[in-house]
Each structure stands twice: as C-alpha cells, then as structure tokens.
Design a protein around this motif. Sequence first.
Motif, short mmCIF file in Angstrom:
data_model
loop_
_atom_site.label_atom_id
_atom_site.label_comp_id
_atom_site.label_asym_id
_atom_site.label_seq_id
_atom_site.Cartn_x
_atom_site.Cartn_y
_atom_site.Cartn_z
N ALA A 198 0.83 -1.21 0.00
CA ALA A 198 0.00 0.00 0.00
C ALA A 198 0.86 1.26 0.00
O ALA A 198 0.58 2.22 -0.72
N GLU A 251 1.19 3.46 -3.29
CA GLU A 251 0.24 4.54 -2.99
C GLU A 251 -1.21 4.08 -3.09
O GLU A 251 -2.06 4.74 -3.71
N VAL A 252 -1.49 2.94 -2.48
CA VAL A 252 -2.85 2.42 -2.43
C VAL A 252 -3.42 2.75 -1.05
O VAL A 252 -3.01 2.16 -0.05
N LEU A 268 -5.57 2.00 1.66
CA LEU A 268 -6.43 0.86 1.99
C LEU A 268 -7.79 1.30 2.52
O LEU A 268 -8.78 0.57 2.39
N THR A 272 -12.15 -3.05 1.42
CA THR A 272 -10.93 -3.41 0.71
C THR A 272 -10.51 -4.80 1.14
O THR A 272 -10.46 -5.09 2.34
N VAL A 306 -7.50 -7.55 1.10
CA VAL A 306 -6.06 -7.74 0.89
C VAL A 306 -5.78 -9.23 1.00
O VAL A 306 -6.02 -9.83 2.05
N ILE A 365 -4.68 -6.76 -3.92
CA ILE A 365 -5.57 -5.80 -3.26
C ILE A 365 -6.77 -5.60 -4.17
O ILE A 365 -6.63 -5.27 -5.36
N VAL A 389 -7.92 0.85 -5.20
CA VAL A 389 -6.83 0.62 -6.15
C VAL A 389 -6.86 1.68 -7.26
O VAL A 389 -5.82 2.03 -7.82
N SER A 418 -4.40 4.45 -6.75
CA SER A 418 -2.98 4.10 -6.66
C SER A 418 -2.17 4.75 -7.76
O SER A 418 -2.70 5.16 -8.81
#
Length: 483
Positions: free
Chosen positions: A345, A349-350, A352, A386, A388, A450, A455, A458
């Motif tokens: 993440a 640059e996701v 969450l 989200t 994962v 993810i 997303v 991101s």
Amino acid sequence: MRYLPVFLDLQSGKVLLVGAGDLARAKLRLLAAAGAAVRWYATDSDHDIAGLAAEDAARIECAEGDPLTADLSDVIAVLCAGAGEIGVAMSVRAKAIGLPVNVMDDLVHSTFIMPAIVDRGDVVVAVGTGGTSPVVARRIREKIEAVLPARIGDLAGFIGGVRKSIHARIEEFPLRRRFWERIVDGPIGALVLAGRKDEAEQALNAIADPAAFAGASAEGKAIGHVTLVGAGPGDPDLLTVKALRALQDADVVFYDELVSSEVLDRIRRDATRIPVGRRVGKPGIGQDAINALMIEAAQSGQRAVRLKGGDPFIFGRGGEEIEALRDAGVAYSIIPGVSAGLGAAAQFEVPLTFRHEALRITFLTAHKARDAEVVDWSVLTDKKMTVVVYMGMTAAPSIREGMLAAGRSPETPVGVFARVTRPDAKAAVGTLARLPELVKQVDGGPAILIIGDVVAHSAPWSRSNVTQLFSNQMFSELLKAAE
C-alpha cells in the motif's frame, strides 16, 4: 564488498608519504593525528610542516632523494598524494614487494583506499564507498559524528582496562557477551559517557557475581530467550530499531525463506543462521520441528531469533509459536514488522481506506485453490470493503470466480503487487475480471492482491490511465489524418 575494512597497526613501522602541496599535507595531518611515524618525500622539495604540534612533527622524517630508490625495509604502507607520475611509479615498486599502496584518486594503482574516519580515541569508525564517491563517505561520516557519543572511546578504554579480570570470573562466552552488553547499555556505561569514570569503576567493583549480573541461572548457565521478529516485506530500512538490536544480539537465527538477503545481512556476523521456511509447492521441516528448534536453543541458554517475513502475527503462525514457547516455559518477546500488505500500500500509494469510499479492510490468505474455495465470499462483496489477499497468486482464478459468483462487480479495481519494497518490485492493475492475467504480468512472487475501489487511487492505476489516454489520443489523431 570489494574492499575489506582493516585497521593498520601504525606502531609496527613507518608510513612512506610521497607527494607535495595541500593534498600531501592533508594526508600528513591525518597520519600525524593517528600517531604514525612518517617518512615524507616532498616531490617539490618543500617540507614545510608548520601548524603541526611539536609532538606530531617529531615523528615526521623529511627525506631527500628519490623515493623510487629509497630503502623500504621498515615501511608498512605507501601513500601518494599530489605526486603525479611518481605516484604511479611508486605504486609499481610497492606492489612488486607486497607493500600496501594508495595513490590518491587512482583506484587502478592502489591496493587499499582511504576511508572517511570518525575518531573517538579507542573507537574508530571507517566509512568507505569503494573509492567511487568520497563525498558520499564524508556525508555518512557526518551523520555518524552527529549520533556517536563524544566519550564512546572512553567507554571502550574503560572496558579494555577490566576485561581480562572479568573474563577470569565468567567462564561461558555467551555470559561474557551479555555481561558487557549490560555494562554498555546500562547505568555503568552511562556514567562513563557522562564523564564520571570514578563512579563507574565503583559501580563495576560492586558487582559481586558477574555471572549472575549477566543473567545466569542458579546453575551458572545463561538463561535463554526467543524473540519473534517481523522482518518486513524485504527492504532492510523498514526494520525497527528493536529488530536490528535483536538481530545483533542473537546467538542463533531461524529465518523464513521469504526473508530478503539484505535483511539477513543485518544479523550479527558470528550468529548461527538456520533456514526453516518453505515456498509454495516445496516441502519444509514443519511447524512442530521449528518449535522444537526454538525451544532447544532457549533451553541451552542461547538467545534465539525467529525471523519471519512481514509481521509474525499476520499469517506468520506467530500465535502457534508463542503457544509452544509458553507450554515449554521459555521466555520470549515479540517485535512487530511491516506487513507485506502495508508495504504494498505504501510503495504503490494504495490507500487501503478512503473516506466515503472504503471504510473496512479484510486480510485473508489463499495460497492454494482449495483455500479460496472455502472462503465465504458473500461477506466480501461490500463496495466499501478493501480485500487484501496474501499468498493468492496460485489461487487467483478461484478468488476471481468466488468474488464474481458472490456478486462483486467484474469492474472492481484490483492490483497485484509483487516483491513489494524490494528493488525489483512490480505492479499490475486492472479489474477483477482480469485478475489471473494480471498475476502473470508481475513475473513471479511473492505478491499481494488488493481488491477494491481504492486501487483506482494508486500510482500504477494513474499511470495506466495516462498511458491509455495518450494511446487513445494518438489513435484519434491517426484517424483524423487518415480522413
């Protein structure tokens, strides 16, 4: 590591310095400060040593004549600075008789390099960059200078003065090391660093039983301990300070297959390293065997580290290992690590969670297709959740089918993030319908999946949209041109 850091005993002979000008005088000041006896051949015949203390100047022999024919029988190393072609010729001569030689800014004709030095008396730190960037070495030295206590050399000298007498009272090597760790890290070391050496000596003399002070049992044996350490997803800079200390203090380290070599490099050099992990599809020694190894190490008085990729308590079986240690009566501690999901993440640059869009996170593991088949996907269809997934590359088709069958939209953004935080990290983003195809694009794992609208926020998603937009614009322009 091309250059092995070593420390030259300057009391065993003379250093031959060849050269002139500011460059040679800078080397002269360095050698004088280190207490070296120097024979200096000034290639411009200017032997001005003004500015040096009388004690240092007394150790400098200002030699005349040709250094290429000089007697080298009492010389232990050759330095050339500001010497021009004479430096190259001197290098050839030194190499011919096996003398270490350094020609300033000339790696080809040098057999050793001069590091950037932090001098604290008995403590000397040398920083090298393989001769490629002295400026980088100096910047590192400056940072070390800023954090290293001014009296750290006094502490080393203090320990050196009593080391033999203490070792005569502690037979076991592990206990000796622990004794000195308690001295350095505790009140006695603090007293020395504060300039109160007399009080430190009194406190040291007051230790009636050094072995007990070091943490020995009633039988005089070292008391063992196991530390579960999260190694993070691969980048050694993500290790916590406590994790680094545990790796440096360990007698033995049991590590997983996925722990990066860069993290393993942070382990104390003389610690025993034992691989106990396994990769998908390959047999391992089994959890019971791992538990037995940790317990045996602790019961023998060793400080063991169980080094686990990511965080020990997120799909790392840390809970099972803690229960085994509890049942065996073994002392343990836990140092968390950055989980691979959080590493992915951060690197790509996701977010969450995202206000009004993603309010919940679910972490799950599915390293086999049958793992995915038993998941209740119906609880994971909320658009504001989200998901994962760890170890989900093999099960990607089953994950896609399970989520689609449960009602999650095939257009849900997904990302496959492989080898996160490592130099070869790679991301593939798209939609849930294309998940198996995205897995193939990252060229192998380990990888984190993810799934969720986040997303689309991101960095890889943004880049893919820019590329697509650019492609669409080019296509439109080609159509117009064709018309």
